[in-house]
Scaffold this active site. Structure first.
Site, PDB file in Angstrom:
ATOM      1  N   ARG A 280       6.730   5.822  14.459  1.00 22.36           N
ATOM      2  CA  ARG A 280       7.342   5.968  12.479  1.00 22.36           C
ATOM      3  C   ARG A 280       6.469   7.788  13.085  1.00 22.36           C
ATOM      4  NH1 ARG A 280       3.048   3.898   8.061  1.00 22.36           N
ATOM      5  NH2 ARG A 280       2.054   5.442   9.112  1.00 22.36           N
TER       6      ARG A 280
ATOM      7  N   ASP B  71       1.247   4.657   1.531  1.00 24.04           N
ATOM      8  CA  ASP B  71       0.217   5.307   2.923  1.00 24.04           C
ATOM      9  C   ASP B  71      -0.656   6.287   3.243  1.00 24.04           C
ATOM     10  OD1 ASP B  71       1.995   4.105   5.692  1.00 24.04           O
ATOM     11  OD2 ASP B  71       3.401   5.712   5.199  1.00 24.04           O
TER      12      ASP B  71
ATOM     13  N   HIS C 161       0.751  -1.201  -0.064  1.00 29.46           N
ATOM     14  CA  HIS C 161      -0.042  -0.112   0.160  1.00 29.46           C
ATOM     15  C   HIS C 161       0.918   1.475   0.071  1.00 29.46           C
ATOM     16  CE1 HIS C 161       0.885  -0.257   3.635  1.00 29.46           C
ATOM     17  NE2 HIS C 161       0.780   0.469   3.929  1.00 29.46           N
TER      18      HIS C 161
ATOM     19  N   HIS D 128       4.724  -0.200   0.190  1.00 27.73           N
ATOM     20  CA  HIS D 128       4.850  -1.282   1.013  1.00 27.73           C
ATOM     21  C   HIS D 128       4.559  -2.331   2.011  1.00 27.73           C
ATOM     22  CE1 HIS D 128       3.745   2.601   3.527  1.00 27.73           C
ATOM     23  NE2 HIS D 128       4.198   1.935   4.348  1.00 27.73           N
TER      24      HIS D 128
END
Length: 289
Positions: A277, A125, A123, A262
């Site tokens: 993150r 993000d 996908h 990713h």
């Protein structure tokens, strides 16, 4: 430093995946199409202008950058991201990742109590946002034993370039709906983006659809659109234009959300993978090629 002054020069060299000589950093490609491991920098300290400029070039060239042995704090992670733009916040109404004491940093922790993890499909993000994130920086301080918990990255430049000339013509001009409610529940944005976009820095063409968020192609009958989307999902996920990052303690992956997919591999239950993150705000909506 924003690094914007040298972006036109980056666009001229971004198609190369060969090893690049920099005076301020070392960048070693990890695959022919995507990814480079960066050394020669200490991310626990502010970086000099030459190092920041080299990182901007490497980011545009390799699409995802990997760092090893960087025991960073929230402040360090935020400082690295700020060299590339303003930090943003997750648009999902309900997420698997958790908030921390710093509103710009999210916790990604999975252990024996986890029922699922974030990102098990390839996908991009939060492509459901009207202006999706420019990029994300994931720092993992604790990783599973025996190489578990790898992350795969795919180049949407390479995926586009491998399409037939007729398919490229067919796809240009089409748009697709990206529905965040499919992943993050009611209250998450729904947006429309071109199926083929042009990267704002490199000028290269990108396939901009993904399994998690893209629900349908707007200009096609539903059945035809569904078949085209399934072809594109399968095509984008082919191993020929991917790399696989094997995490070690205190490693970092920094990916360009505008031209990559990713996928997190959950092969490590009941072991622990834990980290943090941050995301960098996009500067413009995806533009048609």
């Amino acid at each position: 430093m924003s690094g914007t002054a040298h972006l036109p020069q980056i666009a001229k060299v971004a198609s190369s995946s060969k090893a690049t000589l920099y005076s301020a950093i070392t960048a070693v490609p990890v695959s022919p199409h995507i990814g480079a491991e960066i050394s020669g920098v200490d991310l626990t300290r502010p970086l000099g202008n030459e190092q920041v400029s080299a990182l901007h070039d490497a980011f545009a060239r390799y699409q995802v950058l990997f760092f090893r042995n960087q025991k960073i704090s929230f402040e360090d992670q935020i400082r690295l991201a700020s060299y590339f733009g303003s930090l943003g916040r997750h648009v999902g109404a309900s997420t698997i990742s958790k908030s921390t004491e710093n509103e710009l940093v999210r916790k990604f922790h999975y252990d024996e109590t986890s029922k699922q993890i974030s990102g098990e499909n390839f996908h991009s993000d939060q492509s459901c946002a009207a202006m999706p994130p420019l990029g994300s920086i994931l720092y993992n301080h604790t990783v599973p034993p025996d190489g578990g918990g790898d992350t795969m990255f795919a180049s949407m430049y390479a995926a586009y370039e491998a399409l037939s000339p007729n398919m490229k013509v067919y796809l240009k001009g089409l748009t697709a709906t990206h529905d965040g409610r499919r992943v993050f529940g009611p209250g998450t944005p729904v947006s429309v983006h071109p199926v083929i976009t042009r990267h704002p820095v490199t000028g290269r063409e990108v396939i901009f659809v993904n399994t998690d968020f893209t629900s349908h192609i707007n200009e096609l009958p539903r059945l035809e659109g569904d078949r085209i989307l399934q072809f594109l999902f399968d095509h984008c996920n082919k191993p020929e234009w991917t790399c696989r990052f094997r995490w070690q303690p205190h490693s970092i992956a920094f990916w360009d959300n505008r031209c990559t997919h990713h996928k997190a591999i959950w092969d490590y239950w009941p072991n622990v993978r834990s980290g943090f993150r941050v995301q960098i705000e996009g500067t413009e909506a995806p533009m048609a090629a």
